[in-house]
Scaffold this active site. Structure first.
Site, PDB file in Angstrom:
ATOM      1  N   ASP A 102       1.167  -1.117   0.058  1.00 42.85           N
ATOM      2  CA  ASP A 102      -0.271  -0.044   0.542  1.00 42.85           C
ATOM      3  C   ASP A 102       1.091   1.200   0.404  1.00 42.85           C
ATOM      4  OD1 ASP A 102      -2.507  -1.169  -0.039  1.00 42.85           O
ATOM      5  OD2 ASP A 102      -2.757  -0.573   2.065  1.00 42.85           O
TER       6      ASP A 102
ATOM      7  N   ARG B 165       1.379  12.134  -5.807  1.00 44.16           N
ATOM      8  CA  ARG B 165       1.585  13.396  -7.046  1.00 44.16           C
ATOM      9  C   ARG B 165       0.354  13.069  -8.632  1.00 44.16           C
ATOM     10  NH1 ARG B 165       5.824  15.233  -7.747  1.00 44.16           N
ATOM     11  NH2 ARG B 165       6.687  16.495  -6.502  1.00 44.16           N
TER      12      ARG B 165
ATOM     13  N   ARG C 223      -8.602   0.805   0.050  1.00 44.21           N
ATOM     14  CA  ARG C 223      -9.960   1.279   1.448  1.00 44.21           C
ATOM     15  C   ARG C 223     -11.237   2.461   0.392  1.00 44.21           C
ATOM     16  NH1 ARG C 223      -8.588   3.074   6.403  1.00 44.21           N
ATOM     17  NH2 ARG C 223      -6.506   2.198   6.697  1.00 44.21           N
TER      18      ARG C 223
ATOM     19  N   ARG D  94      -6.988   5.763  -0.921  1.00 48.74           N
ATOM     20  CA  ARG D  94      -6.280   6.809  -0.335  1.00 48.74           C
ATOM     21  C   ARG D  94      -4.899   6.839  -0.663  1.00 48.74           C
ATOM     22  NH1 ARG D  94      -5.642   6.302   5.839  1.00 48.74           N
ATOM     23  NH2 ARG D  94      -8.177   6.566   6.093  1.00 48.74           N
ATOM     24  N   HIS D  95      -4.753   5.233  -1.382  1.00 49.46           N
ATOM     25  CA  HIS D  95      -3.551   4.627  -1.894  1.00 49.46           C
ATOM     26  C   HIS D  95      -3.687   3.717  -2.599  1.00 49.46           C
ATOM     27  CE1 HIS D  95      -4.229   1.795   1.203  1.00 49.46           C
ATOM     28  NE2 HIS D  95      -4.497   2.792   2.289  1.00 49.46           N
TER      29      HIS D  95
ATOM     30  N   GLU E 127      -6.873  -7.727   1.649  1.00 53.13           N
ATOM     31  CA  GLU E 127      -7.878  -6.053   2.404  1.00 53.13           C
ATOM     32  C   GLU E 127      -8.907  -5.592   2.692  1.00 53.13           C
ATOM     33  OE1 GLU E 127      -5.369  -4.468   5.783  1.00 53.13           O
ATOM     34  OE2 GLU E 127      -3.674  -6.431   4.855  1.00 53.13           O
TER      35      GLU E 127
ATOM     36  N   THR F 176      -3.926   4.025   9.600  1.00 54.57           N
ATOM     37  CA  THR F 176      -3.608   2.939   9.363  1.00 54.57           C
ATOM     38  C   THR F 176      -4.586   2.127  10.414  1.00 54.57           C
ATOM     39  OG1 THR F 176      -2.066   0.586   8.776  1.00 54.57           O
ATOM     40  CG2 THR F 176      -1.993   2.369  10.997  1.00 54.57           C
ATOM     41  N   THR F 177      -5.008   1.111   9.619  1.00 49.62           N
ATOM     42  CA  THR F 177      -5.976  -0.228  10.400  1.00 49.62           C
ATOM     43  C   THR F 177      -5.610   0.137  11.752  1.00 49.62           C
ATOM     44  OG1 THR F 177      -6.199  -1.336   8.753  1.00 49.62           O
ATOM     45  CG2 THR F 177      -6.837  -1.947  10.981  1.00 49.62           C
TER      46      THR F 177
ATOM     47  N   GLU G 181      -5.619 -12.978  11.580  1.00 49.06           N
ATOM     48  CA  GLU G 181      -4.698 -12.566  11.449  1.00 49.06           C
ATOM     49  C   GLU G 181      -5.043 -11.620  13.018  1.00 49.06           C
ATOM     50  OE1 GLU G 181      -3.459  -9.943   8.279  1.00 49.06           O
ATOM     51  OE2 GLU G 181      -2.119  -9.002   9.564  1.00 49.06           O
TER      52      GLU G 181
ATOM     53  N   ALA H 264       2.363  -3.525  12.448  1.00 50.43           N
ATOM     54  CA  ALA H 264       3.250  -2.814  12.950  1.00 50.43           C
ATOM     55  C   ALA H 264       5.209  -3.357  13.516  1.00 50.43           C
ATOM     56  CB  ALA H 264       2.903  -2.396  14.042  1.00 50.43           C
TER      57      ALA H 264
ATOM     58  N   GLY I  17       3.735  -4.033   6.143  1.00 48.79           N
ATOM     59  CA  GLY I  17       3.974  -3.428   5.321  1.00 48.79           C
ATOM     60  C   GLY I  17       5.451  -1.999   5.331  1.00 48.79           C
ATOM     61  N   HIS I  18       5.073  -1.742   5.752  1.00 45.12           N
ATOM     62  CA  HIS I  18       5.387  -0.071   6.862  1.00 45.12           C
ATOM     63  C   HIS I  18       7.120  -0.228   6.421  1.00 45.12           C
ATOM     64  CE1 HIS I  18       5.793   4.141   7.611  1.00 45.12           C
ATOM     65  NE2 HIS I  18       7.022   3.644   7.950  1.00 45.12           N
TER      66      HIS I  18
HETATM   67  N1  PXP Z   1      -1.988  -6.294   8.870  1.00 49.51           N
HETATM   68  C1  PXP Z   1      -3.643  -5.458   8.816  1.00 49.51           C
HETATM   69  C2  PXP Z   1      -4.789  -6.308   8.955  1.00 49.51           C
HETATM   70  C3  PXP Z   1      -2.925  -4.008   8.142  1.00 49.51           C
HETATM   71  O1  PXP Z   1      -4.446  -3.772   7.988  1.00 49.51           O
HETATM   72  C4  PXP Z   1      -1.508  -3.926   8.229  1.00 49.51           C
HETATM   73  C5  PXP Z   1      -1.760  -2.884   7.161  1.00 49.51           C
HETATM   74  O2  PXP Z   1      -2.084  -2.103   6.335  1.00 49.51           O
HETATM   75  C6  PXP Z   1      -0.360  -4.626   8.367  1.00 49.51           C
HETATM   76  C7  PXP Z   1      -0.836  -5.590   8.461  1.00 49.51           C
HETATM   77  C8  PXP Z   1       0.354  -4.227   7.788  1.00 49.51           C
HETATM   78  O3  PXP Z   1       1.335  -2.978   8.938  1.00 49.51           O
HETATM   79  P1  PXP Z   1       2.683  -2.491   8.938  1.00 49.51           P
HETATM   80  O4  PXP Z   1       2.261  -1.502   7.909  1.00 49.51           O
HETATM   81  O5  PXP Z   1       2.779  -1.583   9.778  1.00 49.51           O
HETATM   82  O6  PXP Z   1       3.471  -3.225   9.011  1.00 49.51           O
END
Ligand code: PXP
Length: 251
Positions: free
Chosen positions: A9, A18, A45, A49-50, A70, A100-101, A151, A199, A220-221
């Site tokens: 994302d 941009r 979403r 937004r992304h 997701e 974020t979620t 999850e 996270a 992700g992040h």
């Molecule tokens: N799992 C779920 C259900 C999420 O919503 C997210 C964030 O989109 C992630 C995992 C990944 O989280 P992070 O970007 O903090 O690694």
């Protein structure tokens, strides 16, 4: 050993800054797979937004591993998922103002609706996962709703890890690790797959990746942030290697 699902994302977030065409999350997914990703996650979403509809459609056609969509359990997203038919859908709560979620899905309160959504996705052959807190009642409700996987939300763990400077003898952190491990056991005993995410990063992933029976981690992040310096393929390779090491160190 846990599989690694890479959430792309944030690549789409950068492109949307941009409203242009680059960087393309589809290219990021390809690189992630070459780095060893076992699954690609994209969160469509309501406010787009992304990720955009086009991203999900092209990813469905090009992802070679497993596409995990997701989504919120809304009529719009359900119709989208039934059209796209990803390998897996992860149902998450969605707040308009959240960055974020934020929290897990309240499966207990939404049981009737979620049972219908899960059945509707099953009809199309989609595996369905619930993003929930490490809470026995929410996990039991997920089993009642027919989910295939839970999850477990690792956000609280990540906060405690950071606050404790990674000291696993810290009482709060130790208790949280046990709470997630216990939740994972309940998930598996209920016949579902135990996933974890949110996270997780290169520093804190170890104890979660080492847990008994953990099937898939969703990250992700941290990976996209690392990719700014070393590229997506290498960033995924590094995370994958940490997961392999942690699984090897399981007691
Ligand atoms: N799992 C779920 C259900 C999420 O919503 C997210 C964030 O989109 C992630 C995992 C990944 O989280 P992070 O970007 O903090 O690694």
């Amino acid at each position: 050993m846990a599989n690694l699902g890479v959430n792309i994302d944030h690549v789409a977030t950068l492109r949307q800054a941009r409203r242009g065409t680059e960087p393309d999350p589809v290219g990021a997914a390809h690189e992630a797979e070459l780095g060893g990703a076992d699954a690609i996650t994209v969160h469509l979403r309501e406010d787009r937004r992304h990720a955009q509809d086009r991203d999900v459609e092209v990813l469905r056609a090009t992802v070679q591993t497993k596409l995990n969509l997701e989504m919120a359990a809304t009529d719009e997203m359900l119709a989208m998922a039934r059209g796209i038919v990803p390998a897996m859908a992860t149902l998450v709560p969605e707040g308009r103002m959240e960055i974020t979620t934020e929290g897990g899905l309240d499966v207990r309160s939404g049981l009737d609706r979620l049972r219908d959504v899960v059945a509707s996705l099953h009809e199309k052959g989609v595996m369905v996962s619930a993003f929930v807190e490490a809470d026995a009642d929410q996990i039991e409700a997920s089993a009642e709703a027919g989910f295939d996987a839970c999850e477990i939300h690792t956000g609280p763990y990540a906060r405690l890890y950071h606050a404790a400077g990674g000291d696993r003898r810290n009482a709060g952190l130790h208790a949280e690790i046990e709470r997630i491990e216990h939740a994972g056991r309940i998930v598996r005993e209920a016949g579902m797959r135990f996933n974890a995410g949110h996270a997780l990063n290169y520093v804190n992933v170890g104890p979660i990746a080492a847990m008994e029976g953990v099937w898939e981690l969703h990250i992700g992040h941290a990976i996209v942030s690392r990719a700014v310096f070393v590229g997506v393929r290498e960033a995924v390779r590094e995370m994958k290697s940490l997961i392999v090491q942690s699984a090897g160190g399981r007691s």
